[in-house]
Design an enzyme around this catalytic site. Structure first.
Site, PDB file in Angstrom:
ATOM      1  N   CYS A   1       0.737  -1.062  -0.065  1.00 29.30           N
ATOM      2  CA  CYS A   1       0.024   0.003   0.075  1.00 29.30           C
ATOM      3  C   CYS A   1       0.934   1.079  -0.062  1.00 29.30           C
ATOM      4  O   CYS A   1       1.506   1.478  -1.188  1.00 29.30           O
ATOM      5  CB  CYS A   1      -1.119   0.018   1.097  1.00 29.30           C
ATOM      6  SG  CYS A   1      -2.177   1.305   1.270  1.00 29.30           S
TER       7      CYS A   1
ATOM      8  N   ASP B   1      -9.623  -3.792  -6.043  1.00 30.49           N
ATOM      9  CA  ASP B   1      -9.215  -2.835  -5.060  1.00 30.49           C
ATOM     10  C   ASP B   1      -9.784  -1.604  -5.441  1.00 30.49           C
ATOM     11  O   ASP B   1      -9.556  -1.138  -6.528  1.00 30.49           O
ATOM     12  CB  ASP B   1      -7.525  -2.869  -5.438  1.00 30.49           C
ATOM     13  CG  ASP B   1      -6.910  -2.041  -4.384  1.00 30.49           C
ATOM     14  OD1 ASP B   1      -7.372  -1.144  -3.729  1.00 30.49           O
ATOM     15  OD2 ASP B   1      -5.622  -2.472  -4.289  1.00 30.49           O
TER      16      ASP B   1
ATOM     17  N   HIS C   1      -8.076  -4.936  -1.650  1.00 28.92           N
ATOM     18  CA  HIS C   1      -7.019  -4.162  -1.124  1.00 28.92           C
ATOM     19  C   HIS C   1      -6.344  -4.998   0.245  1.00 28.92           C
ATOM     20  O   HIS C   1      -7.221  -5.169   1.239  1.00 28.92           O
ATOM     21  CB  HIS C   1      -7.163  -2.771  -1.040  1.00 28.92           C
ATOM     22  CG  HIS C   1      -5.968  -2.137  -0.581  1.00 28.92           C
ATOM     23  ND1 HIS C   1      -4.939  -1.657  -1.639  1.00 28.92           N
ATOM     24  CD2 HIS C   1      -5.306  -1.531   0.470  1.00 28.92           C
ATOM     25  CE1 HIS C   1      -4.262  -0.832  -1.075  1.00 28.92           C
ATOM     26  NE2 HIS C   1      -4.277  -0.624   0.194  1.00 28.92           N
TER      27      HIS C   1
END
Length: 245
Positions: free
Chosen positions: A132, A179, A212
């Site tokens: 991330c 995501d 995600h």
């Protein structure tokens, strides 16, 4: 992540308590988590945390996994003592919180980690893995640190710099099909422009039906259907590092 008003980050990762098998050490002006392999190998990986910081159990779990596979794994506090994002933080203040925690502003800490790995751990081959926020950082390192032999950017990319496709070292980009932080449109642009601009090896891989945070979920047994994807992504990460290091 940096370009989203309200990112849905890794709290979706079914966090659980995990103490870690490594130890916390001081590296110059910041703390780090360090996990070492059973025997010296000369190989090391800088593990770059997400917005939840260097103490997140999920990230330490990945560092320990890398150590078990022959790498010194060091996860620095790239926020240098500033508070990480928290599960109850106010998303309306995310951009303000991020201002002095830019993923592309970590060179001083990276330089210190490289010195530590060379002088204290005997590492002569170094890679990076980031998640991330840390995926953005891993992308950044691939643009500016050719001495880092391989990078794995997991659901994170630089989106606002003209030179972002001119990688200096090989990078595996791992993304999730569902995501909302890094949508597929941006992934497709990345892949197309890398094909035009990049002169080193790279790979862009999208995992179907994943969201995600899926790669560094610790409780993969919570969602049995996701387990093969999680295992495959982790194998891809290790294979990429092994290939170039």
């Amino acid at each position: 992540m940096a370009n989203e008003a309200k990112p849905r980050a890794c709290e979706l990762g079914d966090r659980m308590q995990y103490g870690g098998r490594g130890q916390e050490v001081q590296i110059e002006h910041f703390r780090s988590y360090v996990a070492k392999p059973p025997a010296p190998s000369g190989r090391a990986v800088i593990v770059i945390h997400d917005i939840y910081g260097w103490q997140l159990p999920n990230t330490r779990y990945i560092a320990d996994m890398l150590a078990a596979n022959g790498y010194v794994a060091v996860c620095p506090d790239f926020y240098v003592g500033k508070d990480p994002w928290g599960p109850t933080s106010d998303w309306s203040k995310f951009q303000e919180w991020l201002e002095d925690r830019q993923a592309t502003g970590i060179n001083r800490e990276v330089d210190a980690v490289l010195r530590y790995l060379k002088e204290e751990c005997g590492a002569n081959r170094v890679g990076s893995v980031g998640f991330c926020w840390g995926g953005v950082a891993a992308h950044h390192l691939a643009l500016h640190y050719p001495e880092i032999k391989a990078g794995v950017s997991v659901y994170g990319i630089i989106r606002d710099r003209e030179d972002r496709f001119e990688l200096k070292s090989p990078v595996l980009f791992i993304f999730a099909e569902k995501d909302v932080v890094v949508p597929l449109e941006q992934v497709n642009v990345l892949e197309a422009r890398l094909k035009e601009k990049c002169t080193v090896d790279y790979r862009v891989k999208i995992f179907p039906d994943q969201s995600h945070g899926f790669v560094h979920r610790k409780r993969e047994d919570i969602n049995p259907a996701d387990k093969p994807h999680i295992q495959e992504a982790r194998s891809d990460m290790l294979n990429w590092l092994n290939k170039y290091m």
